[in-house]
Every structure is written in C-alpha cells, then in structure tokens.
Design a protein around this motif. Structure first.
Motif, mmCIF file in Angstrom:
data_model
loop_
_atom_site.group_PDB
_atom_site.id
_atom_site.type_symbol
_atom_site.label_atom_id
_atom_site.label_comp_id
_atom_site.label_asym_id
_atom_site.label_seq_id
_atom_site.Cartn_x
_atom_site.Cartn_y
_atom_site.Cartn_z
ATOM 1 N N THR A 504 0.763 -1.394 0.010
ATOM 2 C CA THR A 504 -0.086 -0.029 -0.114
ATOM 3 C C THR A 504 0.879 1.178 -0.063
ATOM 4 O O THR A 504 0.584 2.205 -0.882
ATOM 5 N N LEU A 505 1.830 1.379 0.785
ATOM 6 C CA LEU A 505 2.561 2.756 1.141
ATOM 7 C C LEU A 505 3.376 2.979 -0.324
ATOM 8 O O LEU A 505 3.358 3.957 -0.462
ATOM 9 N N PRO A 506 4.190 1.819 -0.607
ATOM 10 C CA PRO A 506 4.934 2.072 -1.854
ATOM 11 C C PRO A 506 4.006 2.433 -2.860
ATOM 12 O O PRO A 506 4.249 3.484 -3.746
ATOM 13 N N ARG A 507 2.767 1.965 -3.132
ATOM 14 C CA ARG A 507 1.871 2.329 -4.247
ATOM 15 C C ARG A 507 1.238 3.912 -4.047
ATOM 16 O O ARG A 507 1.307 4.590 -4.996
ATOM 17 N N LEU A 508 1.231 4.011 -2.874
ATOM 18 C CA LEU A 508 0.836 5.576 -2.447
ATOM 19 C C LEU A 508 1.923 6.754 -2.943
ATOM 20 O O LEU A 508 1.551 7.361 -3.732
ATOM 21 N N ILE A 509 3.171 6.177 -2.506
ATOM 22 C CA ILE A 509 4.259 7.142 -2.783
ATOM 23 C C ILE A 509 4.504 7.053 -4.296
ATOM 24 O O ILE A 509 4.497 8.315 -4.681
ATOM 25 N N GLU A 510 4.375 6.121 -4.789
ATOM 26 C CA GLU A 510 4.290 6.079 -6.366
ATOM 27 C C GLU A 510 3.327 6.979 -7.107
ATOM 28 O O GLU A 510 3.593 7.924 -7.699
#
Ligand code: ADP
Ligand code: MG
Length: 775
Positions: A504-510
């Motif tokens: 979730t977090l890496p997707r959000l960051i991306e």
C-alpha cells in the motif's frame, strides 16, 4: 408620473420640425416591362441595359406619320425586364422603404402606367407571385415579430396621432373586442383564406436590420379608394342592407398638428401578422369589387391607397411595458398606391356619367403631373410657384411627401404591345420629368427613450458575469492542461491492511510522486502557456491594430469608390440630361427659325397691305377734292344762272310794268276824253302800244269801248294780292270787295267795264269780261 400622464393628456407637440438637413434625393423612378400578351405580336419596347429602354414606333404608326416618331431612349434608376421576379423587384424597390419605416421614416410608393401594364400585378401580385404589398407586410412582421406590443396598447386617436394605453386598459379593450366578435384570439392559428394564401411565400422571408429591441411595435393598416375625386374607406364596417344598399360615404382630408395630411375618420386596423394584415387588405379589395359592380364603376379609373402605419415606443425601465408617454411614440407610415390607368379618356369606352367620372380621375392624374412639373420647375429655376396639391385628393394626401416627409418611389409599368405605344410615350415623358424632382431627405429620428431598456440591462448583466469570472482566476487555457488533468492518476486505496503490508505505502508513494510530477509539468505548462499567451496577446494587439487600420482604410476606400461611382452616375445622368437639353434646344431653334420665317412673311404682307391702304386713301382724298371742285363749279354755275334768270325776269317785269303804265296812261286819256264830247280817239303812236280794245259808235250817237283785255298793274303785298285775286275769282257776281276800291286804276277799270256793259246791254255783258287773265 407616467400614470398621471396617460390617456391623451399629453402636451401638444412642438410645431412641426421640418427636416433640417439640406440633402435631397431625386424621386426614385423604376421601370418594369411586362411580358407581351399572347394575342399581341408587335413589341415596341426593348430593354437595352439595366437602366435604359428603347421605344420603337410600331410599323403602322410609322407608315401613317412618316418621320414623326423617332427611336427614343429613356433611362431610369433601374429597369426591370420581363424576366424579373416579384422578389427581385421587391429587393430593389420596396425593401429600402420597409427598412425606412422601421427606422421611423415615411415612404411613398406608387405604380403608374396605362391599364393592363401591370400596376396591380406589381403592387398586389397574383397567387404564387405576391407583389410589393404582401412582401412589405411580411418583411415588417419578420423584423418586429418578437417585439410587438400587445393589442390595444397603442391606440390611434382620431387626429392622426397615437396614444399609449396601460396594460389594464388594453386588456379591457381586448376583452371587449373578443366578446363582440367571433375572431379567434391568436391570429397565427387562424385559417388562411385560400384566395390569398399563395400570395405570401415564407420561403423568401426577409428581415430588416437594426430593429430596436428596447422598443415595442404595433402595425396598423388602412385601405382607401379615391374615385372621381372622392375618398372612400374600404375598411369601414357598415351594416349591409340587402334590400336598399346605401351608397358609400366619402371621407375628407384633414391636416394634423404636424401639418401632415390624413383621411379623417378612416378605419385603422391593428394587425399582428402578415396573414392578418393581408386578410384585412383582401376584405377591402372585396368591398371595392362589390362597390364597383353595384355602382357600375370603371375599376381601372380609381386609385387605391394601402397605408401601413408602424407605431413604436420605448419600453420602460423594467423592459416589460411600453413607456406611458405619448411624446415618446413614433409613428411612421408606408403608403402603397396603385394609381388609376394613365390613359386618356378617349381610350376607354366610357359613356355618359362614366365618362364624366373618367374625366375627373384623369383630372387627378393631371394634377399629379402638374404638381411634379411645378416642383421640378421650382427646383430647376429657383422659382417659388405654388404647387397645386389641393387641386385633387391624391396629390393633397401626399403633399407632405413632396415637401420632405419621406422617400418617394415610383414604378412605371409598361406593356410593350404596339397598341399602347402612344400612351407609353406619354408615360415615359412623365417618368423622366419625375426623376428630376428632388425630395428632401427625411432626417433620422431615433427613438430617444430616456429609460434604460432591455438590451442595456442584458449587456450590463453580461459584463458583470465576466468581471466576476475574472476575479476567480479567469478562464483556463485548455489543450495540454486538459490532457494532463485527464492523466492525473487517481489515489490508490491507502488503508494499511496489517504490519506486513508493504504494498500500500509504496503504491501510494508512487502515485503521489506521479501526481507531483504531473503537477510540476502542469505548472510548467501553465507558465509556458502564459508566456506564449502574453506574447500572443502582444502580437495579437499589434495585429489587431494593423487589421483595424487596414479595415479602416478599406472602409475609406469603399466610401471613396462609392463616391466615385455616385459621381460617375451623376455625370452620366447630367450628360444624358445635357444631350436631351441639346436636342430640345435644337428643336426649339428650328421652331424659332420657322416662326422667324413666318414673322418675316407676315411683316411683308403687312407692309404691302399698308402700302395698298395708303394708296387707296390718297385716291380717296383726290376723289374728294375733285368732287368738291365739281360741286363748287356747279354751284357757281347755278348761282350765275339763277342771277341771270332773276335779272331777265326783273327786266321782263319792268317792261310789263312799263307797258301797263303806258296803257293806264292811255286809258286815263280815254276816260278823260270820254267826258268831253266829240273828242277824237287818240291813235296809238306805236303798234305795240295800241289800245287793247275796240271803239264802237253807240246807237245813241256816242262811243263805246269794248276791252279785249284788262290788266291791273299794281305793286301790292302778296297776301292782299292773293286775297284780291281770290275775291275777283270767287265773288258771286264779280264784284270786288270794299277794301279794294282804293286805287284809281282799279276803280277806273271797273267803272269802265260797268259802263260798257250797261251800254251794250245784257247780251254783251260777257264781252266785257276778261277773256284771258294773266297771273
Ligand atoms: P393594371 O393594374 O396596370 O391595369 P394588371 O396588373 O391588372 O394591370 O395586369 C394585367 C394583366 O397582365 C394581368 O393579368 C397580370 O397578371 C398580367 N401581368 C402584368 N404584369 C405582368 C408581369 N410582369 N408578368 C406576368 N404577368 C403580368
Ligand atoms: Mg390595376
């Protein structure tokens, strides 16, 4: 204020404002040539350009009067040939007049020509071929359609003026009308009479520009006929009595407070659509036909006048109602006149009273011609002759137009058939003359509403909207930005499912990074576009000003070109006129020469007669003197003769007197001798003086003398003498009267006689009487 001022309590208008501009326009004269009828073969008119026609004398006429008819050309503002459609004619001739009426200017349009030349066809038209009248109506309603006032808001007063009613009064009037008549409320839903449905073709609908949206409009129509110099209202609703139809009542002309002429008491019908207006026209037309049949009139001899009145007034500040101020109402009118046939009376088969009427109608056309002639003369020669408008109803009604109350146009209709040739010539002459008359250009009379109307309010609203939009950041430029916005990634679900969730977090960051990048790109794009826009704007304004400049120059060029064209036209016209004048001068010169010649010969004759007269006079005088000489001569001669005779007579008388004296002396001697006895009778000494008697020896031894003649010689007054003679003649016994016994001679002679008679006895008595008496 508005409410207090309503219902005709408006102050009088200021005295008439005559047009203040000095610009003038010639009367626009157009020529329309109709196609040759099926039965006609010879054509005597040729259209040689779109402004000129040529007349050819028909062969028969040329043969009859050789050389009298020339080929003549006539020019007009425009010539319409046989192929011209009603629409094309309308476009050129009537459209500008309709535009004028919408812009508060008056117009007069009339058709002129001989019967059968197409006047009515031009004005009214035929099914499928609507003429100028239906087309004008159509254009008016197309233009003002959405801005029409409700019925009865405008109300004609009976003095050629227009009043404004408030909504309530107008509504009451509408209700009253609806209860009185069976006319459906909305004219648009009305069934159109098939008789004229075809006359109005919506395909060719045209519209005037510059209709004032802040004004409210209403159309009124009137239809009159002028026959035999009487005006009849064709729209007057009179109850028809089928048993004893009343003859129509004529109307009179009046002058309103602005010095405009109008037909007093003429019906003005408010109409809301072309169909309704044309229906009203058709109603009048029917009435006209019926009257013509009933009264046995010659319809081609009447003039018909259809008047379209347009009332307009500004809306009030809310833009809902018409401003309640009579002074703000503007009325303009367009008169469409179908004149009577221009032919001379001899051409019709009119008889008796119809002939008289015909003469009168010709009289009004003649007055029209005279008025035009005087107007032209006044304008050309700077004279100020009175124009005899009042001599006929037609000219009197339209006098204001010629005095500068509006545009005047005339369509001259001609039939090219040979029979009409001579009348057509007269028509052409009149038309040519009419073109030379100039009418003052009507001034622009804009509606001067002081209240802000709908349009201003709408404009204000638009401006306000733009301002507010700009305040919020102004409109965004689309293009790239729109694309970027569409590619703006949506945020992924950001709920972390557990401690081991590393997706979730890496997707959000991306996603956020992506968004950040896009945002940057958008900012860059925005800045770039902004720069370009400013650049463009700068260039744009530069370009715009250049374009404006070019446009301006073009406009000026156009104007100049137009001016040049106008001047060219003017030059053409003047050249033509000068050619015509030269030609006229030529003719006049020839005529002058002929007259000059005549004058000379007459003078010669006069002189010879004078000579003869003088000769005769002197002869007479000589004769007189001779006669006088003769008279004096003979008088002298006779005087001499008389004198001679008198002298001779005198001499004779003297002689006789002398003889008598002598005799008397002798007698005395005898008497004295008789007293003495034995006295010897004296012998006469001369033969001539012997005693006029014989001496006898009496029986008694004495002597007696018997006189053969006794004469009394005595001078006495003629009265006494005649008395004496009478007495001696008429006396019963020859005895003289007593008064005559005075002189010795008489007494002696009587005594002698008596004695002799007594001596001789009764038998001899008569011997003593004078045998012969001398006067
Ligand atoms: P006027 O009114 O001058 O006496 P009309 O308009 O009644 O003449 O015309 C006489 C006849 O000629 C009518 O039947 C009309 O339809 C016809 N006519 C006149 N002008 C034209 C035209 N331009 N084209 C076709 N027909 C015409
Ligand atoms: Mg006619």
């Amino acid at each position: 204020f508005c409410f207090c001022n309503r219902k005709g309590k408006t102050p009088r208008r200021p005295p008439p404002k005559k047009p203040s501009n000095n610009q003038k326009d010639p009367v626009g004269v157009y020529c329309r040539v109709r196609p040759l009828g099926a039965e006609d073969v010879e054509c005597c008119i040729e259209v040689i350009s779109n402004t000129t026609i040529q007349l050819h004398a028909p062969d028969g006429l040329k043969a009859n009067r050789n050389g009298e008819f020339k080929e003549t050309q006539y020019s007009f503002k425009k010539v319409f040939g046989i192929k011209t459609t009603q629409g094309e004619l309308f476009e050129d001739v009537a459209k500008p007049l309709v535009e004028d009426i919408i812009h508060c200017k008056n117009g007069l349009l009339f058709t002129y020509g001989v019967t059968g030349s197409g006047k009515t066809y031009t004005m009214t038209g035929s099914p499928g071929q609507g003429g100028l009248l239906p087309r004008s109506l159509d254009m008016i309603f197309n233009s003002i359609g959405p801005y029409q006032a409700k019925r009865y808001v405008f109300k004609p007063d009976d003095k050629n003026g227009m009043e404004v009613q408030n909504q309530v009064d107008a509504l009451l009037d509408r209700q009253k009308r609806d209860s009185q008549t069976t006319v459906p409320k909305t004219p648009t839903t009305r069934r159109i009479d098939p008789e004229f449905a075809d006359m109005i073709s919506p395909v060719e609908a045209c519209k005037a520009d510059g209709v004032d949206e802040d004004s409210s409009y209403s159309v009124f129509v009137s239809y009159i006929e002028i026959y035999n110099n009487y005006i009849y209202d064709l729209l007057e609703e009179t109850p028809i009595d089928p048993i004893k139809p009343k003859p129509p009542q004529s109307k009179i002309l009046r002058e309103d407070q602005n010095h405009n002429m109008y037909v007093a008491g003429c019906t003005e019908v408010e109409v809301k659509s072309t169909e309704e207006a044309f229906e009203v026209f058709w109603r009048g037309q029917k009435k006209r036909r019926i009257a013509n049949t009933q009264l046995n009139r010659e319809s081609s001899r009447s003039h018909s006048v259809f008047i379209i009145k347009l009332a307009q007034a500004p809306l009030d500040a809310d833009g809902d109602n018409v401003l309640q101020d009579k002074n703000q109402v503007n009325v303009s009118q367009l008169c469409l006149v179908d004149l009577a046939g221009s032919e001379r009376t001899s051409r019709t088969r009119a008889e008796g009273s119809r002939l008289r009427e015909a003469g009168n109608i010709n009289q009004s056309l003649m007055t029209l011609r005279t008025c035009i002639e005087v107007l032209r003369e006044n304008q050309m020669c700077g004279t100020n002759k009175m124009v005899p408008y009042r001599d006929s109803k037609v000219t009197h009604l339209f006098k204001n137009y010629f005095d500068g109350e509006g545009k005047v146009r005339m369509v001259v209709c001609v039939n090219p058939k040979a029979d009409d040739y001579e009348e057509t010539l007269l028509v052409m002459r009149f038309a040519e003359m009419t073109q030379e008359v100039e009418v003052a250009r009507p001034i622009d009379r804009p509606i001067c509403g002081f209240a802000a109307g709908r349009r201003q309010r709408n404009q204000a609203f638009k401006e306000e909207l733009t301002r507010r939009l700009e305040e919020r950041g102004g409109p965004v430029d689309g293009g790239v930005c729109v694309c970027l916005l569409q590619s703006f990634p949506p945020l992924p679900p950001c709920e972390i499912s557990g401690p081991n969730d590393d997706v979730t977090l890496p997707r959000l960051i991306e996603a956020l990074e992506k968004r950040h990048k896009i945002r940057h790109m958008m900012i860059e794009e925005y800045n770039k576009t902004g720069k370009i826009i400013t650049l463009f704007r700068a260039q744009d304004s530069n370009l715009l000003s250049k374009e404006n400049f070019i446009q301006e120059q073009r406009g000026k060029l156009g104007e100049k070109e137009k001016m040049i064209q106008n001047q060219k036209n003017e030059i053409d016209r003047l050249e033509k006129k000068s050619r015509m004048l030269e030609y006229k001068i030529d003719i006049l010169q020839k005529t002058t020469n002929i007259y000059e010649e005549d004058k000379r010969s007459l003078q010669q004759e006069l002189e010879s007669r004078e000579h003869r007269l003088q000769r005769e006079m002197s002869e007479k005088r000589r004769m007189e003197t001779r006669m006088q000489g003769i008279v004096t001569d003979s008088k002298l001669k006779w005087e001499k003769e008389c004198e001679r005779r008198v002298n001779a007579k005198q001499l004779e008388m003297q002689n006789k007197l002398w003889v008598k004296d002598e005799k008397l002396k002798q007698l005395k001697a005898i008497v004295t001798e008789g007293k003495t006895e034995n006295r010897q009778p004296q012998r006469p000494s001369r033969e001539k003086d012997k005693v006029p008697g014989e001496v006898f020896k009496t029986r008694g031894g004495g002597q007696a003398v018997q006189f053969t003649d006794i004469e009394t010689l005595k001078q006495e007054n003629p009265v006494a003498a005649s008395r004496k003679r009478r007495s001696s003649e008429t006396g019963p016994d020859g005895e003289p009267m007593e008064g005559d016994w005075t002189d010795v001679e008489t007494r002696c002679s009587v005594a002698l006689e008596m004695r002799a008679g007594s001596n001789l006895g009764p038998g001899y008595q008569h011997h003593g009487y004078p045998k012969r008496r001398k006067p």
